[in-house]
Each structure stands twice: as structure tokens, then as C-alpha cells.
Design a protein around this motif. Structure first.
Motif, PDB file in Angstrom:
ATOM      1  N   ILE A 263       0.814  -1.211   0.000  1.00 21.98           N
ATOM      2  CA  ILE A 263       0.000   0.000   0.000  1.00 21.98           C
ATOM      3  C   ILE A 263       0.851   1.266   0.000  1.00 21.98           C
ATOM      4  O   ILE A 263       0.585   2.213  -0.732  1.00 21.98           O
ATOM      5  N   LYS A 264       1.909   1.281   0.780  1.00 20.59           N
ATOM      6  CA  LYS A 264       2.672   2.509   1.000  1.00 20.59           C
ATOM      7  C   LYS A 264       3.581   2.864  -0.174  1.00 20.59           C
ATOM      8  O   LYS A 264       3.597   4.010  -0.627  1.00 20.59           O
ATOM      9  N   PHE A 265       4.352   1.896  -0.680  1.00 24.97           N
ATOM     10  CA  PHE A 265       5.334   2.186  -1.722  1.00 24.97           C
ATOM     11  C   PHE A 265       4.926   1.682  -3.097  1.00 24.97           C
ATOM     12  O   PHE A 265       5.615   1.930  -4.074  1.00 24.97           O
ATOM     13  N   ASN A 266       3.833   0.917  -3.179  1.00 25.29           N
ATOM     14  CA  ASN A 266       3.344   0.354  -4.435  1.00 25.29           C
ATOM     15  C   ASN A 266       4.425  -0.490  -5.107  1.00 25.29           C
ATOM     16  O   ASN A 266       4.666  -0.384  -6.301  1.00 25.29           O
ATOM     17  N   SER A 267       5.079  -1.337  -4.312  1.00 23.28           N
ATOM     18  CA  SER A 267       6.171  -2.159  -4.797  1.00 23.28           C
ATOM     19  C   SER A 267       5.894  -3.629  -4.489  1.00 23.28           C
ATOM     20  O   SER A 267       5.497  -3.985  -3.373  1.00 23.28           O
ATOM     21  N   ILE A 268       6.130  -4.481  -5.467  1.00 28.47           N
ATOM     22  CA  ILE A 268       5.948  -5.917  -5.272  1.00 28.47           C
ATOM     23  C   ILE A 268       7.067  -6.472  -4.396  1.00 28.47           C
ATOM     24  O   ILE A 268       6.849  -7.396  -3.609  1.00 28.47           O
ATOM     25  N   LEU A 269       8.262  -5.897  -4.503  1.00 31.61           N
ATOM     26  CA  LEU A 269       9.398  -6.353  -3.709  1.00 31.61           C
ATOM     27  C   LEU A 269       9.152  -6.147  -2.204  1.00 31.61           C
ATOM     28  O   LEU A 269       9.413  -7.031  -1.390  1.00 31.61           O
ATOM     29  N   VAL A 270       8.625  -4.996  -1.846  1.00 31.54           N
ATOM     30  CA  VAL A 270       8.305  -4.722  -0.439  1.00 31.54           C
ATOM     31  C   VAL A 270       7.174  -5.630   0.027  1.00 31.54           C
ATOM     32  O   VAL A 270       7.175  -6.130   1.160  1.00 31.54           O
ATOM     33  N   SER A 271       6.221  -5.885  -0.853  1.00 33.91           N
ATOM     34  CA  SER A 271       5.123  -6.781  -0.519  1.00 33.91           C
ATOM     35  C   SER A 271       5.618  -8.197  -0.258  1.00 33.91           C
ATOM     36  O   SER A 271       5.157  -8.870   0.672  1.00 33.91           O
ATOM     37  N   LYS A 272       6.573  -8.660  -1.061  1.00 35.92           N
ATOM     38  CA  LYS A 272       7.158  -9.982  -0.841  1.00 35.92           C
ATOM     39  C   LYS A 272       7.913 -10.014   0.489  1.00 35.92           C
ATOM     40  O   LYS A 272       7.851 -10.993   1.220  1.00 35.92           O
ATOM     41  N   PHE A 273       8.613  -8.926   0.797  1.00 34.51           N
ATOM     42  CA  PHE A 273       9.335  -8.821   2.075  1.00 34.51           C
ATOM     43  C   PHE A 273       8.357  -8.914   3.239  1.00 34.51           C
ATOM     44  O   PHE A 273       8.596  -9.629   4.215  1.00 34.51           O
ATOM     45  N   ILE A 274       7.238  -8.209   3.135  1.00 32.86           N
ATOM     46  CA  ILE A 274       6.219  -8.225   4.190  1.00 32.86           C
ATOM     47  C   ILE A 274       5.638  -9.622   4.345  1.00 32.86           C
ATOM     48  O   ILE A 274       5.462 -10.117   5.462  1.00 32.86           O
ATOM     49  N   ASN A 275       5.367 -10.291   3.229  1.00 35.07           N
ATOM     50  CA  ASN A 275       4.784 -11.630   3.295  1.00 35.07           C
ATOM     51  C   ASN A 275       5.727 -12.633   3.936  1.00 35.07           C
ATOM     52  O   ASN A 275       5.291 -13.562   4.611  1.00 35.07           O
ATOM     53  N   LEU A 276       7.031 -12.474   3.744  1.00 33.30           N
ATOM     54  CA  LEU A 276       7.977 -13.396   4.353  1.00 33.30           C
ATOM     55  C   LEU A 276       8.223 -13.083   5.835  1.00 33.30           C
ATOM     56  O   LEU A 276       8.623 -13.961   6.586  1.00 33.30           O
ATOM     57  N   VAL A 277       7.992 -11.847   6.253  1.00 27.57           N
ATOM     58  CA  VAL A 277       8.115 -11.498   7.673  1.00 27.57           C
ATOM     59  C   VAL A 277       6.878 -11.950   8.447  1.00 27.57           C
ATOM     60  O   VAL A 277       6.975 -12.299   9.623  1.00 27.57           O
ATOM     61  N   MET A 278       5.744 -12.003   7.755  1.00 25.92           N
ATOM     62  CA  MET A 278       4.466 -12.276   8.403  1.00 25.92           C
ATOM     63  C   MET A 278       4.448 -13.648   9.084  1.00 25.92           C
ATOM     64  O   MET A 278       4.872 -14.643   8.509  1.00 25.92           O
ATOM     65  N   ILE A 279       3.948 -13.674  10.316  1.00 24.71           N
ATOM     66  CA  ILE A 279       3.791 -14.900  11.085  1.00 24.71           C
ATOM     67  C   ILE A 279       2.331 -15.019  11.510  1.00 24.71           C
ATOM     68  O   ILE A 279       1.737 -14.043  11.986  1.00 24.71           O
ATOM     69  N   SER A 280       1.751 -16.176  11.316  1.00 22.61           N
ATOM     70  CA  SER A 280       0.373 -16.482  11.730  1.00 22.61           C
ATOM     71  C   SER A 280      -0.654 -15.537  11.104  1.00 22.61           C
ATOM     72  O   SER A 280      -1.674 -15.238  11.726  1.00 22.61           O
ATOM     73  N   GLY A 281      -0.398 -15.035   9.925  1.00 23.06           N
ATOM     74  CA  GLY A 281      -1.367 -14.217   9.213  1.00 23.06           C
ATOM     75  C   GLY A 281      -1.520 -12.799   9.718  1.00 23.06           C
ATOM     76  O   GLY A 281      -2.457 -12.101   9.328  1.00 23.06           O
TER      77      GLY A 281
END
Length: 157
Positions: free
Chosen positions: A16-34
Motif C-alpha cells: 500500500i505505501k510504496f506500491n512495490s511488489i518487492l516490499v510486498s514480498k518482504f512483508i509476506n515473508l516477515v508475516m507470522i500467523s497471518g
């Protein structure tokens, strides 16, 4: 006819913030338990700290970090004639980014600092930007293993 099915790659939406797929992938890999909002706050804080120290934009500094950590070649095990060989193979860009992000997150969690994960992740990103830290060490170890097994490169197919 081959029995392997073709893998359809899933597309992920940009953040949402940077409109970047790379940041989104980073967020998805940091995410734990949804818990995506918690993962977003962790990643955005780490990117803010990183961009404040480099005086560049958030995306530029993240790309610089990933360029430093991304492996060029890796080894894959192949069984040929009853023995197993470690064969060096070039890494594609998507796999390299995924490996780099995975290493950064895992080594940030293993840091022996008495801080929360936001500070640990930002410190690991700063170390990776300065070409030091455990994620850079991991990339160099894999490169050394691949160079040691260069003689088996002709088994690649």
C-alpha cells in the motif's frame, strides 16, 4: 510425455505505501500467523531507519541491500551413477531475491540483541548494506562451495 505438471506462478499485489511488489514480498515473508499489519509495521519501520541512514529513498536502499545479499550461483544436489554431486547452478533474479530476503529475516531473528524484531531487522539491513553481517557471510559461503564444485558443472542439465 513428462509427468511433471507446469507450475503457475502466483502473482502478489504491491504494498500500500510504496506500491512495490518487492516490499510486498518482504512483508509476506516477515508475516507470522497471518498478522499482516504487524509485519507491515515491522518492515516499514526497518525501511525508515534504512533510508534515514543512507539518505536515499526506501526502495533504492532496499534494492541496494538485496543486490549485496543476492547470491549469484548456488549448488544443487544431483544423483549420478550412485553418487551425489553438488552441481553449481546460476540463480535467477526472483529466486535470488527470495533467498536474500529469507536470509535477512532469519539472521535478524537470530541476532543476540535484547531489542524487538523491528530494531533487529533494521540492524541486519544496515549490516547487509555495509557488506557485513551474517547474511553476507552466508552468500559468501555458498559462493565458495559453488567454486569448489566447479568441476561438476558439466553434469548440469
Amino acid at each position: 510425455m513428462s509427468r511433471k505438471s507446469v507450475f503457475n506462478k502466483k502473482s502478489i499485489l504491491p504494498d500500500i505505501k510504496f506500491n512495490s511488489i518487492l516490499v510486498s514480498k518482504f512483508i509476506n515473508l516477515v508475516m507470522i500467523s497471518g498478522k499482516k499489519t504487524l509485519a507491515e509495521s515491522i518492515v516499514y519501520y526497518a525501511l525508515d531507519v534504512l533510508s534515514n541512514n543512507t539518505n536515499k529513498s526506501h526502495l533504492e536502499s532496499l534494492e541496494n541491500v538485496l543486490n549485496n545479499v543476492r547470491p549469484v550461483i548456488e549448488v544443487k544436489s544431483r544423483k549420478i551413477g550412485g553418487s551425489i554431486y553438488q552441481i553449481p547452478i546460476e540463480v535467477k533474479l526472483d529466486r535470488g531475491n527470495t533467498l536474500a530476503i529469507r536470509w535477512i529475516i532469519s539472521f535478524a531473528k537470530k541476532r543476540n540483541e535484547k531489542f524487538n524484531i523491528k530494531i533487529k531487522l533494521s540492524n541486519e539491513l544496515l549490516d547487509a548494506l555495509n557488506n557485513k553481517g551474517l547474511s553476507i557471510k552466508k552468500r559468501n559461503e555458498i559462493y565458495k562451495i559453488a567454486n569448489a564444485n566447479k568441476a561438476f558443472a558439466h553434469y548440469r542439465w
